[in-house]
Design a protein around this motif. Sequence first.
Motif, PDB file in Angstrom:
ATOM      1  N   GLU A   4     138.628 -69.588 -64.311  1.00 28.62           N
ATOM      2  CA  GLU A   4     139.372 -68.856 -65.352  1.00 28.62           C
ATOM      3  C   GLU A   4     140.271 -67.800 -64.703  1.00 28.62           C
ATOM      4  O   GLU A   4     139.899 -67.217 -63.686  1.00 28.62           O
ATOM      5  CB  GLU A   4     138.392 -68.172 -66.312  1.00 28.62           C
ATOM      6  CG  GLU A   4     137.593 -69.141 -67.165  1.00 28.62           C
ATOM      7  CD  GLU A   4     136.645 -68.398 -68.110  1.00 28.62           C
ATOM      8  OE1 GLU A   4     136.502 -67.155 -67.970  1.00 28.62           O
ATOM      9  OE2 GLU A   4     136.036 -69.046 -68.967  1.00 28.62           O
ATOM     10  N   TRP A  18     144.166 -81.745 -71.279  1.00 25.45           N
ATOM     11  CA  TRP A  18     143.397 -81.430 -72.476  1.00 25.45           C
ATOM     12  C   TRP A  18     142.809 -80.041 -72.324  1.00 25.45           C
ATOM     13  O   TRP A  18     142.319 -79.719 -71.231  1.00 25.45           O
ATOM     14  CB  TRP A  18     142.290 -82.458 -72.692  1.00 25.45           C
ATOM     15  CG  TRP A  18     141.490 -82.181 -73.938  1.00 25.45           C
ATOM     16  CD1 TRP A  18     140.309 -81.486 -74.023  1.00 25.45           C
ATOM     17  CD2 TRP A  18     141.807 -82.574 -75.275  1.00 25.45           C
ATOM     18  NE1 TRP A  18     139.872 -81.414 -75.306  1.00 25.45           N
ATOM     19  CE2 TRP A  18     140.782 -82.074 -76.110  1.00 25.45           C
ATOM     20  CE3 TRP A  18     142.876 -83.280 -75.847  1.00 25.45           C
ATOM     21  CZ2 TRP A  18     140.790 -82.271 -77.489  1.00 25.45           C
ATOM     22  CZ3 TRP A  18     142.873 -83.485 -77.208  1.00 25.45           C
ATOM     23  CH2 TRP A  18     141.840 -82.981 -78.019  1.00 25.45           C
ATOM     24  N   PRO A  19     142.907 -79.211 -73.373  1.00 23.30           N
ATOM     25  CA  PRO A  19     143.411 -79.470 -74.730  1.00 23.30           C
ATOM     26  C   PRO A  19     144.941 -79.517 -74.785  1.00 23.30           C
ATOM     27  O   PRO A  19     145.615 -79.016 -73.885  1.00 23.30           O
ATOM     28  CB  PRO A  19     142.874 -78.282 -75.533  1.00 23.30           C
ATOM     29  CG  PRO A  19     142.719 -77.192 -74.518  1.00 23.30           C
ATOM     30  CD  PRO A  19     142.330 -77.858 -73.238  1.00 23.30           C
ATOM     31  N   PRO A  60     136.495 -73.682 -69.242  1.00 20.31           N
ATOM     32  CA  PRO A  60     135.425 -74.662 -69.425  1.00 20.31           C
ATOM     33  C   PRO A  60     135.832 -75.767 -70.398  1.00 20.31           C
ATOM     34  O   PRO A  60     136.450 -75.501 -71.426  1.00 20.31           O
ATOM     35  CB  PRO A  60     134.274 -73.818 -69.985  1.00 20.31           C
ATOM     36  CG  PRO A  60     134.519 -72.447 -69.456  1.00 20.31           C
ATOM     37  CD  PRO A  60     136.018 -72.295 -69.446  1.00 20.31           C
ATOM     38  N   LEU A  61     135.522 -77.001 -70.002  1.00 21.05           N
ATOM     39  CA  LEU A  61     135.798 -78.230 -70.766  1.00 21.05           C
ATOM     40  C   LEU A  61     137.267 -78.667 -70.713  1.00 21.05           C
ATOM     41  O   LEU A  61     137.631 -79.651 -71.362  1.00 21.05           O
ATOM     42  CB  LEU A  61     135.332 -78.110 -72.224  1.00 21.05           C
ATOM     43  CG  LEU A  61     133.848 -77.776 -72.424  1.00 21.05           C
ATOM     44  CD1 LEU A  61     133.503 -77.776 -73.908  1.00 21.05           C
ATOM     45  CD2 LEU A  61     132.964 -78.754 -71.665  1.00 21.05           C
ATOM     46  N   ASP A  62     138.109 -77.974 -69.953  1.00 15.55           N
ATOM     47  CA  ASP A  62     139.449 -78.498 -69.700  1.00 15.55           C
ATOM     48  C   ASP A  62     139.338 -79.855 -69.014  1.00 15.55           C
ATOM     49  O   ASP A  62     138.394 -80.112 -68.257  1.00 15.55           O
ATOM     50  CB  ASP A  62     140.238 -77.563 -68.784  1.00 15.55           C
ATOM     51  CG  ASP A  62     140.879 -76.404 -69.529  1.00 15.55           C
ATOM     52  OD1 ASP A  62     140.778 -76.362 -70.772  1.00 15.55           O
ATOM     53  OD2 ASP A  62     141.472 -75.540 -68.857  1.00 15.55           O
ATOM     54  N   ARG A  63     140.324 -80.704 -69.253  1.00 16.10           N
ATOM     55  CA  ARG A  63     140.409 -82.001 -68.577  1.00 16.10           C
ATOM     56  C   ARG A  63     141.616 -81.989 -67.652  1.00 16.10           C
ATOM     57  O   ARG A  63     142.715 -81.598 -68.069  1.00 16.10           O
ATOM     58  CB  ARG A  63     140.571 -83.137 -69.586  1.00 16.10           C
ATOM     59  CG  ARG A  63     139.289 -83.850 -69.972  1.00 16.10           C
ATOM     60  CD  ARG A  63     138.272 -82.983 -70.626  1.00 16.10           C
ATOM     61  NE  ARG A  63     137.137 -83.773 -71.129  1.00 16.10           N
ATOM     62  CZ  ARG A  63     136.071 -83.266 -71.712  1.00 16.10           C
ATOM     63  NH1 ARG A  63     135.977 -81.958 -71.875  1.00 16.10           N
ATOM     64  NH2 ARG A  63     135.089 -84.036 -72.127  1.00 16.10           N
ATOM     65  N   TYR A  94     136.575 -83.150 -65.663  1.00 16.67           N
ATOM     66  CA  TYR A  94     136.508 -82.053 -66.626  1.00 16.67           C
ATOM     67  C   TYR A  94     135.929 -80.832 -65.933  1.00 16.67           C
ATOM     68  O   TYR A  94     135.220 -80.941 -64.930  1.00 16.67           O
ATOM     69  CB  TYR A  94     135.683 -82.445 -67.858  1.00 16.67           C
ATOM     70  CG  TYR A  94     134.190 -82.326 -67.696  1.00 16.67           C
ATOM     71  CD1 TYR A  94     133.511 -81.177 -68.098  1.00 16.67           C
ATOM     72  CD2 TYR A  94     133.444 -83.361 -67.136  1.00 16.67           C
ATOM     73  CE1 TYR A  94     132.140 -81.062 -67.942  1.00 16.67           C
ATOM     74  CE2 TYR A  94     132.072 -83.268 -66.980  1.00 16.67           C
ATOM     75  CZ  TYR A  94     131.421 -82.114 -67.383  1.00 16.67           C
ATOM     76  OH  TYR A  94     130.057 -82.003 -67.216  1.00 16.67           O
ATOM     77  N   ILE A  95     136.256 -79.665 -66.457  1.00 21.92           N
ATOM     78  CA  ILE A  95     135.849 -78.397 -65.853  1.00 21.92           C
ATOM     79  C   ILE A  95     134.550 -77.926 -66.530  1.00 21.92           C
ATOM     80  O   ILE A  95     134.541 -77.646 -67.725  1.00 21.92           O
ATOM     81  CB  ILE A  95     136.944 -77.333 -66.017  1.00 21.92           C
ATOM     82  CG1 ILE A  95     138.276 -77.853 -65.465  1.00 21.92           C
ATOM     83  CG2 ILE A  95     136.529 -76.041 -65.336  1.00 21.92           C
ATOM     84  CD1 ILE A  95     138.230 -78.277 -64.023  1.00 21.92           C
ATOM     85  N   PRO A  96     133.447 -77.829 -65.775  1.00 22.19           N
ATOM     86  CA  PRO A  96     132.161 -77.522 -66.402  1.00 22.19           C
ATOM     87  C   PRO A  96     131.852 -76.032 -66.536  1.00 22.19           C
ATOM     88  O   PRO A  96     130.921 -75.655 -67.256  1.00 22.19           O
ATOM     89  CB  PRO A  96     131.160 -78.183 -65.448  1.00 22.19           C
ATOM     90  CG  PRO A  96     131.825 -78.084 -64.111  1.00 22.19           C
ATOM     91  CD  PRO A  96     133.305 -78.214 -64.356  1.00 22.19           C
ATOM     92  N   SER A  97     132.594 -75.173 -65.835  1.00 24.86           N
ATOM     93  CA  SER A  97     132.221 -73.748 -65.831  1.00 24.86           C
ATOM     94  C   SER A  97     133.465 -72.877 -65.882  1.00 24.86           C
ATOM     95  O   SER A  97     134.598 -73.369 -65.894  1.00 24.86           O
ATOM     96  CB  SER A  97     131.415 -73.428 -64.559  1.00 24.86           C
ATOM     97  OG  SER A  97     132.268 -73.433 -63.422  1.00 24.86           O
TER      98      SER A  97
END
Length: 203
Positions: free
Chosen positions: A70, A192-193, A75-78, A63-66
Amino acid sequence: MDLLVYNGNREGCPVEEIQQPEESALQRQAKPPKSAVREIAEAVLVAVALAFLIRFFLFQPFYIPSGSMEPTLMPLDRIIVSKVNYWFSEPAHGNIIVFRFPEDPSRDFVKRVIAVGGQTVKIRNSQLFVDDRPIPEPYLPPALRMGDYGPFTVPEGKFFVMGDNRNHSDDSRRWGVVPRENVIGQAVFLYWPFDRIRTLGGT
């Protein structure tokens, strides 16, 4: 038991063939059937073994934390990272890679490969140059302004990486290059998403 012996020289005929008596119904009944519990246990073990093989040797989710990547990755992409891609080839310019952070190998970073060993990197007036060639970067945020950098020549067996969100990325401009042995794999799929599902190509 009947033993059949062929004395002829016909091609393809066996020298000996032993005929086994058919299994009797009583013998078949004497064999205990596999229990449902055993069958489930075997299926679970196979599934666990396959999951272990896939996760640790072939593909791995991250998962992408930062926001350093971009707008390519949020952030939060899987994402799915392929470890197979670099078994027979090397990371190339434009690849998005996951690697162990050289200053703290317990941390995993995701960045884009900008240059490989032997190439020279510099930034002038927000334009990236590799070996003095201007490099188009359509994946960058619009109207991005970058500070000047370099020139810097990448050592052999190393990779110069940067985040796509250049003004908010902790990358090779600050802490240096990524050794080949630190590379975990190539980011190949964003899963994800759901509304952003897509493959992650080289550029």
